[in-house]
Design a protein around this motif. Structure first.
Motif, PDB file in Angstrom:
ATOM      1  N   THR A 210       0.831  -1.209   0.000  1.00 35.31           N
ATOM      2  CA  THR A 210       0.000   0.000   0.000  1.00 35.31           C
ATOM      3  C   THR A 210       0.863   1.256   0.000  1.00 35.31           C
ATOM      4  O   THR A 210       0.620   2.201  -0.766  1.00 35.31           O
ATOM      5  CB  THR A 210      -0.928  -0.005   1.219  1.00 35.31           C
ATOM      6  N   ALA A 211       1.865   1.238   0.861  1.00 36.07           N
ATOM      7  CA  ALA A 211       2.737   2.415   0.926  1.00 36.07           C
ATOM      8  C   ALA A 211       3.498   2.605  -0.381  1.00 36.07           C
ATOM      9  O   ALA A 211       3.643   3.731  -0.882  1.00 36.07           O
ATOM     10  CB  ALA A 211       3.713   2.256   2.097  1.00 36.07           C
ATOM     11  N   ALA A 212       3.976   1.483  -0.958  1.00 37.81           N
ATOM     12  CA  ALA A 212       4.710   1.587  -2.220  1.00 37.81           C
ATOM     13  C   ALA A 212       3.809   2.068  -3.351  1.00 37.81           C
ATOM     14  O   ALA A 212       4.205   2.886  -4.191  1.00 37.81           O
ATOM     15  CB  ALA A 212       5.340   0.236  -2.570  1.00 37.81           C
ATOM     16  N   ALA A 213       2.560   1.556  -3.375  1.00 39.02           N
ATOM     17  CA  ALA A 213       1.621   1.982  -4.416  1.00 39.02           C
ATOM     18  C   ALA A 213       1.304   3.469  -4.288  1.00 39.02           C
ATOM     19  O   ALA A 213       1.156   4.180  -5.292  1.00 39.02           O
ATOM     20  CB  ALA A 213       0.346   1.153  -4.338  1.00 39.02           C
ATOM     21  N   GLN A 214       1.171   3.954  -3.062  1.00 41.46           N
ATOM     22  CA  GLN A 214       0.912   5.372  -2.870  1.00 41.46           C
ATOM     23  C   GLN A 214       2.071   6.218  -3.384  1.00 41.46           C
ATOM     24  O   GLN A 214       1.884   7.284  -3.977  1.00 41.46           O
ATOM     25  CB  GLN A 214       0.661   5.654  -1.386  1.00 41.46           C
ATOM     26  N   ARG A 215       3.284   5.730  -3.171  1.00 39.98           N
ATOM     27  CA  ARG A 215       4.444   6.461  -3.676  1.00 39.98           C
ATOM     28  C   ARG A 215       4.449   6.492  -5.200  1.00 39.98           C
ATOM     29  O   ARG A 215       4.782   7.516  -5.807  1.00 39.98           O
ATOM     30  CB  ARG A 215       5.725   5.801  -3.137  1.00 39.98           C
ATOM     31  N   LEU A 216       4.041   5.368  -5.809  1.00 41.17           N
ATOM     32  CA  LEU A 216       3.927   5.356  -7.270  1.00 41.17           C
ATOM     33  C   LEU A 216       2.854   6.337  -7.747  1.00 41.17           C
ATOM     34  O   LEU A 216       3.032   7.053  -8.735  1.00 41.17           O
ATOM     35  CB  LEU A 216       3.589   3.946  -7.768  1.00 41.17           C
ATOM     36  N   THR A 217       1.742   6.388  -7.001  1.00 40.21           N
ATOM     37  CA  THR A 217       0.660   7.305  -7.362  1.00 40.21           C
ATOM     38  C   THR A 217       1.113   8.752  -7.273  1.00 40.21           C
ATOM     39  O   THR A 217       0.711   9.604  -8.078  1.00 40.21           O
ATOM     40  CB  THR A 217      -0.542   7.082  -6.447  1.00 40.21           C
ATOM     41  N   ASP A 218       1.969   9.031  -6.313  1.00 40.16           N
ATOM     42  CA  ASP A 218       2.463  10.399  -6.146  1.00 40.16           C
ATOM     43  C   ASP A 218       3.488  10.779  -7.202  1.00 40.16           C
ATOM     44  O   ASP A 218       3.980  11.918  -7.201  1.00 40.16           O
ATOM     45  CB  ASP A 218       3.069  10.565  -4.754  1.00 40.16           C
ATOM     46  N   GLY A 219       3.807   9.831  -8.102  1.00 41.58           N
ATOM     47  CA  GLY A 219       4.724  10.139  -9.199  1.00 41.58           C
ATOM     48  C   GLY A 219       6.160   9.775  -8.927  1.00 41.58           C
ATOM     49  O   GLY A 219       7.042  10.077  -9.741  1.00 41.58           O
TER      50      GLY A 219
END
Length: 597
Positions: A210-219
């Motif tokens: 989840t944390a990694a996906a959020q970082r990907l979402t943030d660009g």
């Protein structure tokens, strides 16, 4: 440990409870089904004994009716009941159904048949009095009362058995409901506990994703996750890391595609701009100039020719060329693209031969159609011989062809409509409106340039008499023939017209009065030598009168030039017709009469 094994161990208590519940519920359900089946059999037995009693009543009723009336049709209920009773009693006979009591009922019915029914039927056949005597003995009533008593006792026993079975079934149902509640509650509790334990252990592993996906979402780029945990989590972590790398690559491809899309949008903008310019064109000549500018831009790396179909001449005529091509007229029957109604590339297509009259080398012919009308073809060749058209160009070619076809169809329609507004429908010559426009244009040009300008006014002599004698069809035929002669004799740049009726005009830029008069005389002589026929009937000789005027002072307005030519025409009429008269120099009073106030 794998994630599968972890989940299986967490669910093991729940499965044990399910198996135990299945065994218990299966036993309870079997007992319930047996109780229900026995109750159903007992109800069927009660229905059957009731049917037997009904047949006994039918026996008695039929016999009584026959004894009273003496008619055989009264025995029909009796016979039907006697035939049905053995079957009904056989159905009731069985284990657990009081066979002894059924035997007594069967015996009483047989005894009533033997001791009562048969003797009374036989006695009634002899005399009504004898039969009545047998009835009055009361033997039949005693036996039937015994039957009713046995049936009532049998029914009471079955009813009591049914009540016991219903009570047992209800008890089984209560036990089954309680068991369901207990097992369901226990299973639900076990499932909740197992789910909470499993979710807690799994959520810790997936929190990293989840944390990694959020970082990907943030660009953020270069995001990776730790591969610790169960085997599946490790595999998923590796897949996530691979996906993150693929996402970086996809972003690069997306930027490339965005650039391609921007280029495509720019091409679409140019195509729309081309469509706007073609809509602004008012003739095929203007459209051809626009096409010669637009097609090299819309079809880069090509050279070619756009040929329009001329139906009257049955030819494909060059309309626009680009890239150094030279267009030549070719017959449409020689083009395979028009025959097949699709794009053809001779040489590249396995079975496609070269078009008749087509260019050498590799080329592609694309037919142009609109609303079922053949407009022509677009013939393309690569700019560098020996290469083929690019895939990108072939992808956009249908859109360009469609746009060009619509534009050409619109321009051809405009030309047809324009010709309908400026042409006389009978003769094909220009009408009065076009003549007046040309007069304004040519007089202005003559004034500015000092070039001569003359006008011939022509009128058919005695045309009304021709119409009255031979009919309007013959008159129209004569006008068509005369217009053809006027068109053939008219020099390039002149304007042959039919202002109306039997009147014709010929506007001659660059001709002075002498040249125009000589031309008028040549036309008059030619027409005077005709001998016309129509529908096999000779129309006789047709002559014309002509008036010629030159645009020069004081005839310095279009209307004055027309009036001067008309005045010369009237002079030819007054002098005996069949002659050409030139306008004479006017005195100031006559010039004022010809000039509108």
């Amino acid at each position: 440990m794998t994630l599968r094994r972890l989940l299986l161990l967490a669910q093991l208590p729940f499965w044990v409870l399910l198996v135990a519940a299945f065994v218990l519920l299966s036993g309870a359900l079997d007992a319930r089904v047996q109780a229900t089946e026995q109750a159903a059999q007992t109800r069927a037995t009660l229905t059957g004994i009731g049917q037997v009693m009904q047949h006994v009543v039918d026996l008695e009723t039929g016999l009584r009716g026959y004894v009273i009336a003496g008619q055989l049709e009264f025995l029909e209920p009796y016979e039907a009941a006697r035939a049905a009773l053995p079957t009904e009693l056989a159905v009731l006979d069985g284990p657990g159904r009081e066979s002894q009591r059924l035997g007594r009922i069967r015996g009483l019915i047989d005894r009533w048949q033997t001791e009562v029914a048969l003797p009374e039927i036989a006695a009634r056949q002899r005399s009504e009095a004898e039969a009545g005597g047998l009835v009055r003995t009361g033997q039949g009533k005693k036996i039937l009362d015994a039957v009713r008593a046995e049936v009532a006792a049998y029914r009471a026993g079955q009813t009591q058995r049914l009540a016991a079975l219903d009570t047992a079934a209800s008890a089984q149902l209560r036990r089954l409901r309680l068991m369901l509640y207990g097992v369901g509650g226990a299973a639900l509790l076990a499932s909740i506990i197992a789910t909470l334990v499993s979710a807690q252990r799994i959520s810790r592993s997936f929190g990293r994703f989840t944390a990694a996906a959020q970082r990907l979402t943030d660009g953020e780029t270069g995001v990776r996750v730790d591969t610790r945990g169960p085997t599946e989590i490790q595999t998923l972590s590796g897949a996530f890391n691979h996906m993150s790398g693929g996402l970086e690559l996809a972003q690069g491809l997306a930027r490339t595609h965005a650039d391609t899309l921007a280029a495509r949008n720019e091409w679409m903008r140019r195509l729309g701009e081309f469509g706007d310019w073609m809509q602004a064109a008012r003739s095929l000549e203007e459209g051809a100039r626009i096409l010669e500018c637009a097609l090299p831009e819309l079809l880069p790396g090509t050279r070619g020719t756009l040929l329009q179909h001329n139906a009257s001449r049955n030819l494909l005529l060059p309309l626009a060329v680009w890239g150094g091509e030279t267009g030549t007229a070719t017959p449409p029957d020689g083009c395979w693209a028009l025959r097949r109604g699709e794009a053809v590339t001779p040489g590249a297509d396995r079975l496609a031969p070269a078009c008749l009259g087509g260019p050498g080398g590799t080329y592609t012919c694309v037919p142009l159609f609109s609303h079922g009308e053949t407009l022509g073809i677009m013939r393309l060749r690569p700019e560098i011989e020996g290469t083929g058209l690019s895939a990108d160009l072939l992808a956009v070619l249908p859109g360009i062809v469609r746009q060009v076809s619509l534009a050409l169809a619109g321009l051809r329609l405009q030309d047809r409509l324009l010709q309908q507004t400026i042409r006389d429908p009978l003769t094909g010559l220009f009408n009065r409106r076009r003549l007046e426009d040309e007069l304004d244009t040519q007089t202005a040009h003559a004034t500015a340039s000092g070039q001569p300008l003359s006008l011939i006014a022509l009128d058919v002599d005695h045309f009304k008499r021709l119409n009255d004698t031979f009919g309007h069809d013959a008159g129209d035929a004569a006008l068509v023939r005369l217009s053809a002669a006027l068109r053939d004799l008219a020099p390039p740049g002149s304007t042959p017209a039919r202002p109306g009726g039997e009147e014709f005009s010929l506007l001659l830029p660059g001709h002075d009065l002498a040249a125009a008069t000589a031309l008028a005389e040549r036309l008059r002589t030619q027409i005077a030598g005709w001998t016309l026929t129509h529908a096999g009937i000779s129309l006789g000789q047709i002559t014309v009168s002509l008036g010629v005027a030159e645009y020069a002072a004081p005839l310095s307005t279009p209307s004055a030039l027309v009036r001067a030519a008309d005045e010369a025409l009237y002079s030819a009429k007054r002098q005996g017709r069949n002659r050409a008269v030139a306008s004479q120099p006017l005195n100031p009073e006559a010039w004022l009469a010809l000039t509108p106030g």
